[in-house]
Write an enzyme that holds these catalytic residues in place. Structure first.
Site, PDB file in Angstrom:
ATOM      1  N   ILE A  12       0.841  -1.202   0.000  1.00 45.53           N
ATOM      2  CA  ILE A  12       0.000   0.000   0.000  1.00 45.53           C
ATOM      3  C   ILE A  12       0.875   1.251   0.000  1.00 45.53           C
ATOM      4  CG2 ILE A  12      -1.938   1.170   1.119  1.00 45.53           C
ATOM      5  CD1 ILE A  12      -2.528  -1.584   2.526  1.00 45.53           C
ATOM      6  N   ASN A  32      12.482  -0.914   6.741  1.00 42.26           N
ATOM      7  CA  ASN A  32      13.587  -1.837   7.022  1.00 42.26           C
ATOM      8  C   ASN A  32      13.591  -3.014   6.038  1.00 42.26           C
ATOM      9  OD1 ASN A  32      11.466  -3.398   7.858  1.00 42.26           O
ATOM     10  ND2 ASN A  32      12.213  -3.747   9.938  1.00 42.26           N
ATOM     11  N   PHE A  80       2.694   3.339   7.615  1.00 40.92           N
ATOM     12  CA  PHE A  80       2.290   2.009   7.145  1.00 40.92           C
ATOM     13  C   PHE A  80       3.077   0.894   7.828  1.00 40.92           C
ATOM     14  CE2 PHE A  80       1.599   4.676   3.311  1.00 40.92           C
ATOM     15  CZ  PHE A  80       0.288   4.331   3.008  1.00 40.92           C
ATOM     16  N   SER A 124      -7.107  -1.161  10.432  1.00 39.92           N
ATOM     17  CA  SER A 124      -7.669  -2.262   9.645  1.00 39.92           C
ATOM     18  C   SER A 124      -9.098  -2.524  10.080  1.00 39.92           C
ATOM     19  CB  SER A 124      -6.827  -3.510   9.925  1.00 39.92           C
ATOM     20  OG  SER A 124      -7.477  -4.667   9.473  1.00 39.92           O
ATOM     21  N   TYR A 148      -2.378  -9.851  15.863  1.00 40.04           N
ATOM     22  CA  TYR A 148      -2.249  -8.777  14.858  1.00 40.04           C
ATOM     23  C   TYR A 148      -3.351  -7.733  15.063  1.00 40.04           C
ATOM     24  CZ  TYR A 148      -3.031  -6.302  10.477  1.00 40.04           C
ATOM     25  OH  TYR A 148      -3.267  -5.314   9.549  1.00 40.04           O
ATOM     26  N   LYS A 152      -3.412  -3.486  16.218  1.00 35.52           N
ATOM     27  CA  LYS A 152      -4.096  -2.344  15.581  1.00 35.52           C
ATOM     28  C   LYS A 152      -5.016  -1.639  16.584  1.00 35.52           C
ATOM     29  CE  LYS A 152      -2.267  -2.715  11.522  1.00 35.52           C
ATOM     30  NZ  LYS A 152      -1.248  -1.753  11.126  1.00 35.52           N
ATOM     31  N   LEU A 199      -6.537 -14.031  -0.343  1.00 34.17           N
ATOM     32  CA  LEU A 199      -7.213 -14.632  -1.496  1.00 34.17           C
ATOM     33  C   LEU A 199      -6.643 -14.184  -2.845  1.00 34.17           C
ATOM     34  CD1 LEU A 199      -9.497 -16.415  -2.578  1.00 34.17           C
ATOM     35  CD2 LEU A 199     -10.993 -14.403  -2.468  1.00 34.17           C
TER      36      LEU A 199
HETATM   37  P1  NAD Z   1       3.514  -4.571   3.572  1.00 36.51           P
HETATM   38  O1  NAD Z   1       4.077  -5.647   4.423  1.00 36.51           O
HETATM   39  O2  NAD Z   1       3.590  -4.718   2.092  1.00 36.51           O
HETATM   40  O3  NAD Z   1       4.173  -3.158   3.968  1.00 36.51           O
HETATM   41  C1  NAD Z   1       4.602  -2.875   5.269  1.00 36.51           C
HETATM   42  C2  NAD Z   1       6.005  -2.284   5.180  1.00 36.51           C
HETATM   43  O4  NAD Z   1       6.469  -1.968   6.480  1.00 36.51           O
HETATM   44  C3  NAD Z   1       7.021  -3.257   4.559  1.00 36.51           C
HETATM   45  O5  NAD Z   1       7.730  -2.593   3.526  1.00 36.51           O
HETATM   46  C4  NAD Z   1       7.946  -3.614   5.729  1.00 36.51           C
HETATM   47  O6  NAD Z   1       9.261  -3.898   5.292  1.00 36.51           O
HETATM   48  C5  NAD Z   1       7.838  -2.368   6.590  1.00 36.51           C
HETATM   49  N1  NAD Z   1       8.127  -2.572   8.017  1.00 36.51           N
HETATM   50  C6  NAD Z   1       7.573  -3.483   8.846  1.00 36.51           C
HETATM   51  N2  NAD Z   1       8.083  -3.336  10.081  1.00 36.51           N
HETATM   52  C7  NAD Z   1       8.955  -2.312  10.034  1.00 36.51           C
HETATM   53  C8  NAD Z   1       9.810  -1.689  10.994  1.00 36.51           C
HETATM   54  N3  NAD Z   1       9.868  -2.110  12.255  1.00 36.51           N
HETATM   55  N4  NAD Z   1      10.572  -0.652  10.594  1.00 36.51           N
HETATM   56  C9  NAD Z   1      10.534  -0.208   9.310  1.00 36.51           C
HETATM   57  N5  NAD Z   1       9.769  -0.773   8.363  1.00 36.51           N
HETATM   58  C10 NAD Z   1       8.989  -1.812   8.726  1.00 36.51           C
HETATM   59  O7  NAD Z   1       2.001  -4.358   4.024  1.00 36.51           O
HETATM   60  P2  NAD Z   1       0.839  -3.509   3.338  1.00 36.51           P
HETATM   61  O8  NAD Z   1      -0.168  -4.471   2.807  1.00 36.51           O
HETATM   62  O9  NAD Z   1       1.376  -2.469   2.474  1.00 36.51           O
HETATM   63  O10 NAD Z   1       0.195  -2.879   4.646  1.00 36.51           O
HETATM   64  C11 NAD Z   1       0.584  -1.594   5.131  1.00 36.51           C
HETATM   65  C12 NAD Z   1      -0.094  -1.348   6.457  1.00 36.51           C
HETATM   66  O11 NAD Z   1      -1.502  -1.485   6.292  1.00 36.51           O
HETATM   67  C13 NAD Z   1       0.305  -2.320   7.562  1.00 36.51           C
HETATM   68  O12 NAD Z   1       0.389  -1.612   8.775  1.00 36.51           O
HETATM   69  C14 NAD Z   1      -0.856  -3.302   7.593  1.00 36.51           C
HETATM   70  O13 NAD Z   1      -1.025  -3.880   8.858  1.00 36.51           O
HETATM   71  C15 NAD Z   1      -2.029  -2.399   7.237  1.00 36.51           C
HETATM   72  N6  NAD Z   1      -3.162  -3.134   6.638  1.00 36.51           N
HETATM   73  C16 NAD Z   1      -2.943  -3.932   5.540  1.00 36.51           C
HETATM   74  C17 NAD Z   1      -4.028  -4.644   4.999  1.00 36.51           C
HETATM   75  C18 NAD Z   1      -3.820  -5.564   3.827  1.00 36.51           C
HETATM   76  O14 NAD Z   1      -4.667  -6.451   3.611  1.00 36.51           O
HETATM   77  N7  NAD Z   1      -2.781  -5.400   3.012  1.00 36.51           N
HETATM   78  C19 NAD Z   1      -5.307  -4.541   5.570  1.00 36.51           C
HETATM   79  C20 NAD Z   1      -5.487  -3.693   6.668  1.00 36.51           C
HETATM   80  C21 NAD Z   1      -4.393  -2.997   7.191  1.00 36.51           C
HETATM   81  N1  UFG Z   2      -9.918 -17.260   1.331  1.00 33.46           N
HETATM   82  C1  UFG Z   2     -10.038 -18.485   0.703  1.00 33.46           C
HETATM   83  N2  UFG Z   2      -8.886 -19.102   0.285  1.00 33.46           N
HETATM   84  C2  UFG Z   2      -7.649 -18.534   0.437  1.00 33.46           C
HETATM   85  C3  UFG Z   2      -7.551 -17.284   1.081  1.00 33.46           C
HETATM   86  C4  UFG Z   2      -8.705 -16.669   1.532  1.00 33.46           C
HETATM   87  O1  UFG Z   2     -11.133 -19.019   0.539  1.00 33.46           O
HETATM   88  O2  UFG Z   2      -6.651 -19.146   0.036  1.00 33.46           O
HETATM   89  C5  UFG Z   2     -11.155 -16.564   1.755  1.00 33.46           C
HETATM   90  C6  UFG Z   2     -11.221 -16.265   3.239  1.00 33.46           C
HETATM   91  O3  UFG Z   2     -11.805 -17.356   3.920  1.00 33.46           O
HETATM   92  C7  UFG Z   2     -12.082 -14.989   3.255  1.00 33.46           C
HETATM   93  C8  UFG Z   2     -11.717 -14.295   1.948  1.00 33.46           C
HETATM   94  O4  UFG Z   2     -11.167 -15.303   1.106  1.00 33.46           O
HETATM   95  O5  UFG Z   2     -13.445 -15.343   3.186  1.00 33.46           O
HETATM   96  C9  UFG Z   2     -10.693 -13.186   2.134  1.00 33.46           C
HETATM   97  O6  UFG Z   2      -9.562 -13.691   2.821  1.00 33.46           O
HETATM   98  P1  UFG Z   2      -8.199 -12.882   2.951  1.00 33.46           P
HETATM   99  O7  UFG Z   2      -7.239 -13.761   3.684  1.00 33.46           O
HETATM  100  O8  UFG Z   2      -7.799 -12.372   1.625  1.00 33.46           O
HETATM  101  O9  UFG Z   2      -8.597 -11.621   3.822  1.00 33.46           O
HETATM  102  P2  UFG Z   2      -9.258 -11.545   5.272  1.00 33.46           P
HETATM  103  O10 UFG Z   2     -10.560 -10.829   5.123  1.00 33.46           O
HETATM  104  O11 UFG Z   2      -9.265 -12.837   5.955  1.00 33.46           O
HETATM  105  O12 UFG Z   2      -8.177 -10.665   6.032  1.00 33.46           O
HETATM  106  C10 UFG Z   2      -7.814  -9.371   5.557  1.00 33.46           C
HETATM  107  C11 UFG Z   2      -6.381  -9.049   5.950  1.00 33.46           C
HETATM  108  C12 UFG Z   2      -6.258  -8.965   7.434  1.00 33.46           C
HETATM  109  C13 UFG Z   2      -7.257  -8.003   7.994  1.00 33.46           C
HETATM  110  C14 UFG Z   2      -8.647  -8.374   7.534  1.00 33.46           C
HETATM  111  C15 UFG Z   2      -9.667  -7.372   7.978  1.00 33.46           C
HETATM  112  O13 UFG Z   2      -5.496 -10.059   5.477  1.00 33.46           O
HETATM  113  O14 UFG Z   2      -4.974  -8.485   7.754  1.00 33.46           O
HETATM  114  O15 UFG Z   2      -8.678  -8.435   6.092  1.00 33.46           O
HETATM  115  O16 UFG Z   2      -9.324  -6.133   7.477  1.00 33.46           O
HETATM  116  F1  UFG Z   2      -7.201  -8.077   9.337  1.00 33.46           F
END
Ligand code: NAD
Ligand code: UFG
Length: 345
Positions: A12, A32, A80, A124, A148, A152, A199
């Site tokens: 993101i 990092n 992030f 999240s 996790y 948050k 997914l």
């Molecule tokens: P990502 O893992 O691709 O990006 C996170 C980045 O943070 C990475 O580049 C990682 O190297 C860096 N990082 C982690 N710990 C660190 C530290 N201690 N110091 C410096 N850098 C560090 O994840 P993303 O999908 O881009 O998610 C970004 C943020 O959004 C995260 O906080 C995640 O929890 C939150 N979020 C993600 C999702 C999702 O489904 N992708 C959903 C809800 C919330």
């Molecule tokens: N799913 C499958 N097969 C897979 C992976 C996922 O059927 O291989 C299903 C899951 O059961 C769910 C849907 O696809 O019904 C979405 O699953 P994801 O793992 O893609 O996402 P989640 O909603 O479980 O979790 C995501 C983030 C979490 C966050 C959450 C709520 O990964 O970090 O959304 O924001 F906490």
């Protein structure tokens, strides 16, 4: 004045960096690279045709984080950086608490020291735990079902306490739903380590032949086709939401949570079929047991973000699937794929 983007090399973060650069912000990235590659930032430079400073620094390293603030004139932070794998957080909870919570405490402590009070935080939809009803509004009860999610939730609480202690703080808690998709260039996208948990990356890896078939986790949920329903949101829409939140925090003080979702839910089977239509690839799947901890249904009421930030998701599931496929098919090995091949075309 610059915007500090922690975790800017991640999925993101990298998309948000492009938007910031295109909107003429000066940015500084701190990462990092524990879950990302410097190559992502090289591609951000290529796409935006802009340069920016990168600090290979861990948020837990107080001295080096302090140095970043000392060396730069920072007006706001988009935070992030964090670990995000739910299953892993159950296995190594202390690592998650330390990285995510201590990292945020160190960051905000240093922000306070340098008088930087504008913060956009990656929260999240997981903070809603098992929602009683959908769509989910920001005032619904909060809870967490895994370490996790607790990081948050606790960070949201810590940031609220910070605002109470000093109302110069201006904080946006952005509660993302399920980000998928990629930049339309196919140059940056999601590059998970090992076998994907989520997914969409799982589907795209089946599509390029790296995995055999999608395991659909349960078909006995109380949803129209029995599979789980989520609010998938295009990462480019999500990135745009950060710019809107940034404008908001810069122009007022307070702490507010915003749902960033589309308001529409899709089942697992609907996503698989939408992906097949967008990519022309057949996706094999089989129904397996439910995954522990999964909820039935989760989608946002995004009206607060529209009303207060002027932000609304614009891209539909077809574009999300098309762009996820574009990224994966051009980068079957993620950022390890040689980029010159398609950059020169
Ligand atoms: P990502 O893992 O691709 O990006 C996170 C980045 O943070 C990475 O580049 C990682 O190297 C860096 N990082 C982690 N710990 C660190 C530290 N201690 N110091 C410096 N850098 C560090 O994840 P993303 O999908 O881009 O998610 C970004 C943020 O959004 C995260 O906080 C995640 O929890 C939150 N979020 C993600 C999702 C999702 O489904 N992708 C959903 C809800 C919330
Ligand atoms: N799913 C499958 N097969 C897979 C992976 C996922 O059927 O291989 C299903 C899951 O059961 C769910 C849907 O696809 O019904 C979405 O699953 P994801 O793992 O893609 O996402 P989640 O909603 O479980 O979790 C995501 C983030 C979490 C966050 C959450 C709520 O990964 O970090 O959304 O924001 F906490």
């Amino acid at each position: 004045m610059s915007i500090l983007v922690t975790g800017g090399a991640g999925f993101i973060g990298s998309h948000t960096c492009i938007d910031l650069l295109e909107s003429n912000y000066e940015i500084i990235v701190l990462d990092n690279f524990s879950n990302s590659s410097p190559e992502a930032l090289d591609r951000v430079r290529t796409l935006s045709n802009r340069n920016f400073k990168i600090y290979d620094v861990d948020l837990l390293d107080r001295e080096n984080v302090d140095q970043v603030f000392k060396e730069n004139d920072i007006e706001a932070v988009i935070h992030f950086a964090g670990l995000k794998a739910v299953g892993e957080s159950v296995q190594i909870p202390l690592h998650y608490y330390h990285n995510n919570i201590t990292g945020t405490v160190i960051l905000t402590h240093i922000m306070q020291k340098y008088g930087v009070y504008n913060l956009v935080f990656s929260s999240s939809a997981t903070v809603y735990g098992i929602p009683d009803t959908v769509p989910i509004t920001e005032d619904m009860p909060l809870s967490a079902t895994n370490p996790y999610g607790r990081t948050k939730l606790m960070i949201e609480q810590i940031l609220s306490d910070l605002y109470v202690s000093n109302n110069k703080w201006s904080i946006a808690l952005l509660r993302y739903f399920n980000p998928i998709g990629a930049h339309e260039s196919g140059l940056i996208g999601e590059d998970p380590n090992g076998i994907p948990n989520n997914l969409m990356p799982y589907i795209t890896q089946v599509a390029v032949g790296k995995l055999n078939e999608v395991n659909v986790f349960g078909s006995d949920y109380s949803t129209p086709d029995g599979t789980g329903v989520r609010d998938y949101i295009h990462v480019v829409d999500l990135a745009r939401g950060h710019l809107k939140a940034l404008e908001k925090v810069k122009s007022s003080s307070g702490i507010e949570a915003y749902n960033l979702g589309t308001g529409k839910g899709y089942s697992v089977l609907e996503v698989i079929h939408a992906f097949e239509n967008a990519s022309g690839q057949k996706i094999s799947y089989k129904i397996v047991e439910r995954r522990a901890g999964d909820i039935t249904e989760c989608y946002a009421d995004p009206t607060k973000a529209e009303r207060e930030l002027g932000w609304k998701a614009e891209k539909g599931i077809e574009e999300m699937c098309r762009d996820s496929w574009n990224w994966q098919s051009k980068n079957p090995e993620g950022y390890k794929t040689e980029s010159k091949f398609f950059l020169s075309r």
